[in-house]
Design a protein around this motif. Structure first.
Motif, mmCIF file in Angstrom:
data_model
loop_
_atom_site.group_PDB
_atom_site.id
_atom_site.type_symbol
_atom_site.label_atom_id
_atom_site.label_comp_id
_atom_site.label_asym_id
_atom_site.label_seq_id
_atom_site.Cartn_x
_atom_site.Cartn_y
_atom_site.Cartn_z
ATOM 1 N N GLY A 135 0.776 -1.221 0.000
ATOM 2 C CA GLY A 135 0.000 0.000 0.000
ATOM 3 C C GLY A 135 0.810 1.274 0.000
ATOM 4 O O GLY A 135 0.249 2.367 0.104
ATOM 5 N N LYS A 136 2.122 1.151 -0.105
ATOM 6 C CA LYS A 136 2.975 2.348 -0.083
ATOM 7 C C LYS A 136 3.803 2.437 -1.357
ATOM 8 O O LYS A 136 4.002 1.445 -2.054
ATOM 9 C CB LYS A 136 3.905 2.314 1.129
ATOM 10 C CG LYS A 136 3.177 2.417 2.462
ATOM 11 C CD LYS A 136 4.154 2.571 3.600
ATOM 12 C CE LYS A 136 3.435 2.773 4.924
ATOM 13 N NZ LYS A 136 4.386 2.959 6.049
ATOM 14 N N GLU A 137 4.299 3.631 -1.620
ATOM 15 C CA GLU A 137 5.165 3.815 -2.784
ATOM 16 C C GLU A 137 6.563 3.265 -2.497
ATOM 17 O O GLU A 137 6.983 3.181 -1.342
ATOM 18 C CB GLU A 137 5.258 5.304 -3.130
ATOM 19 C CG GLU A 137 3.967 5.895 -3.647
ATOM 20 C CD GLU A 137 4.136 7.309 -4.157
ATOM 21 O OE1 GLU A 137 3.159 7.859 -4.693
ATOM 22 O OE2 GLU A 137 5.231 7.865 -4.015
ATOM 23 N N ARG A 138 7.244 2.927 -3.566
ATOM 24 C CA ARG A 138 8.623 2.480 -3.429
ATOM 25 C C ARG A 138 9.497 3.626 -2.916
ATOM 26 O O ARG A 138 9.319 4.775 -3.340
ATOM 27 C CB ARG A 138 9.144 1.991 -4.776
ATOM 28 C CG ARG A 138 10.513 1.355 -4.728
ATOM 29 C CD ARG A 138 10.888 0.849 -6.099
ATOM 30 N NE ARG A 138 11.015 1.944 -7.056
ATOM 31 C CZ ARG A 138 10.905 1.789 -8.377
ATOM 32 N NH1 ARG A 138 10.664 0.589 -8.873
ATOM 33 N NH2 ARG A 138 11.038 2.826 -9.181
ATOM 34 N N GLU A 139 10.419 3.319 -2.030
ATOM 35 C CA GLU A 139 11.300 4.356 -1.502
ATOM 36 C C GLU A 139 12.755 3.899 -1.570
ATOM 37 O O GLU A 139 13.048 2.708 -1.486
ATOM 38 C CB GLU A 139 10.932 4.700 -0.055
ATOM 39 C CG GLU A 139 11.121 3.571 0.928
ATOM 40 C CD GLU A 139 10.940 4.007 2.375
ATOM 41 O OE1 GLU A 139 11.143 5.212 2.672
ATOM 42 O OE2 GLU A 139 10.630 3.141 3.210
ATOM 43 N N GLY A 140 13.630 4.860 -1.723
ATOM 44 C CA GLY A 140 15.050 4.560 -1.716
ATOM 45 C C GLY A 140 15.537 4.349 -0.298
ATOM 46 O O GLY A 140 15.259 5.168 0.571
ATOM 47 N N LEU A 177 25.188 8.713 -14.995
ATOM 48 C CA LEU A 177 25.801 9.415 -13.879
ATOM 49 C C LEU A 177 24.730 10.123 -13.063
ATOM 50 O O LEU A 177 23.840 10.769 -13.609
ATOM 51 C CB LEU A 177 26.815 10.442 -14.382
ATOM 52 C CG LEU A 177 28.104 9.883 -14.990
ATOM 53 C CD1 LEU A 177 28.964 11.017 -15.518
ATOM 54 C CD2 LEU A 177 28.871 9.048 -13.978
ATOM 55 N N GLY A 178 24.799 9.958 -11.745
ATOM 56 C CA GLY A 178 23.794 10.599 -10.911
ATOM 57 C C GLY A 178 24.154 10.517 -9.443
ATOM 58 O O GLY A 178 25.182 9.952 -9.071
ATOM 59 N N TYR A 179 23.289 11.127 -8.635
ATOM 60 C CA TYR A 179 23.490 11.152 -7.192
ATOM 61 C C TYR A 179 22.213 10.675 -6.500
ATOM 62 O O TYR A 179 21.112 10.910 -6.992
ATOM 63 C CB TYR A 179 23.807 12.578 -6.722
ATOM 64 C CG TYR A 179 25.039 13.173 -7.344
ATOM 65 C CD1 TYR A 179 24.966 13.890 -8.532
ATOM 66 C CD2 TYR A 179 26.287 13.022 -6.747
ATOM 67 C CE1 TYR A 179 26.093 14.431 -9.113
ATOM 68 C CE2 TYR A 179 27.423 13.569 -7.321
ATOM 69 C CZ TYR A 179 27.325 14.269 -8.504
ATOM 70 O OH TYR A 179 28.447 14.808 -9.065
ATOM 71 N N GLY A 180 22.403 10.002 -5.388
ATOM 72 C CA GLY A 180 21.246 9.610 -4.608
ATOM 73 C C GLY A 180 20.461 8.467 -5.215
ATOM 74 O O GLY A 180 20.916 7.778 -6.131
ATOM 75 N N CYS A 181 19.279 8.256 -4.684
ATOM 76 C CA CYS A 181 18.384 7.212 -5.156
ATOM 77 C C CYS A 181 17.364 7.818 -6.114
ATOM 78 O O CYS A 181 16.756 8.826 -5.800
ATOM 79 C CB CYS A 181 17.646 6.575 -3.976
ATOM 80 S SG CYS A 181 18.709 5.755 -2.771
ATOM 81 N N TYR A 182 17.172 7.224 -7.245
ATOM 82 C CA TYR A 182 16.199 7.692 -8.224
ATOM 83 C C TYR A 182 15.722 6.482 -9.011
ATOM 84 O O TYR A 182 15.971 5.357 -8.603
ATOM 85 C CB TYR A 182 16.803 8.761 -9.136
ATOM 86 C CG TYR A 182 18.161 8.420 -9.708
ATOM 87 C CD1 TYR A 182 19.329 8.712 -8.993
ATOM 88 C CD2 TYR A 182 18.293 7.810 -10.956
ATOM 89 C CE1 TYR A 182 20.569 8.384 -9.508
ATOM 90 C CE2 TYR A 182 19.536 7.482 -11.469
ATOM 91 C CZ TYR A 182 20.679 7.794 -10.738
ATOM 92 O OH TYR A 182 21.920 7.472 -11.245
#
Length: 122
Positions: free
Chosen positions: A42-47, A102-107
């Motif tokens: 019931g919740k959204e996916r999270e990093g 290339l990137g930063y964090g969770c996406y």
């Protein structure tokens, strides 16, 4: 073909620990962003935690800081998530993921594993 396979999930009591593993094939960790995500019913996916391929920086979700640790073994093409002091609210399907951009964090990463269930009982 890129493949990510998680293992190590299971049922644990609150306060306990688990270590998740993610074995990767078809690419090398050195040049990919990697991370762990979770989705509870019931919740959204999270990093949960991610390692950037731009500068090697690591980020953690606020709810897991101080309890979870992400790591990787480039030689084995495997990443880990050590989870300590688990809480019932950590119950979710946990996914490992990777991205060549290339990137930063969770996406929204490019490649995803099938997920492993973690259940924490109170």
């Amino acid at each position: 073909e890129v493949q990510l396979v998680e293992s190590g999930g299971g049922l644990v009591q609150a306060g306990g620990s688990l270590r998740l593993s993610c074995s990767a094939s078809g690419f090398t960790f050195d040049d990919h962003a990697i991370g762990w995500f979770r989705q509870a019913p019931g919740k959204e996916r999270e990093g949960v935690s991610c390692i950037s391929n731009s500068d090697g920086s690591t980020v953690y979700g606020d709810s897991v800081k101080g309890r979870f640790t992400i790591s990787k073994d480039n030689a084995k093409n495997t990443m880990y998530l050590q989870m300590n002091n688990l809480k019932p609210e950590d119950t979710a399907v946990y996914y490992c993921a990777a991205d060549s951009r290339l990137g930063y964090g969770c996406y929204d990463y490019e490649y995803w594993g099938q997920g492993t269930q973690v259940t924490v009982s109170s």
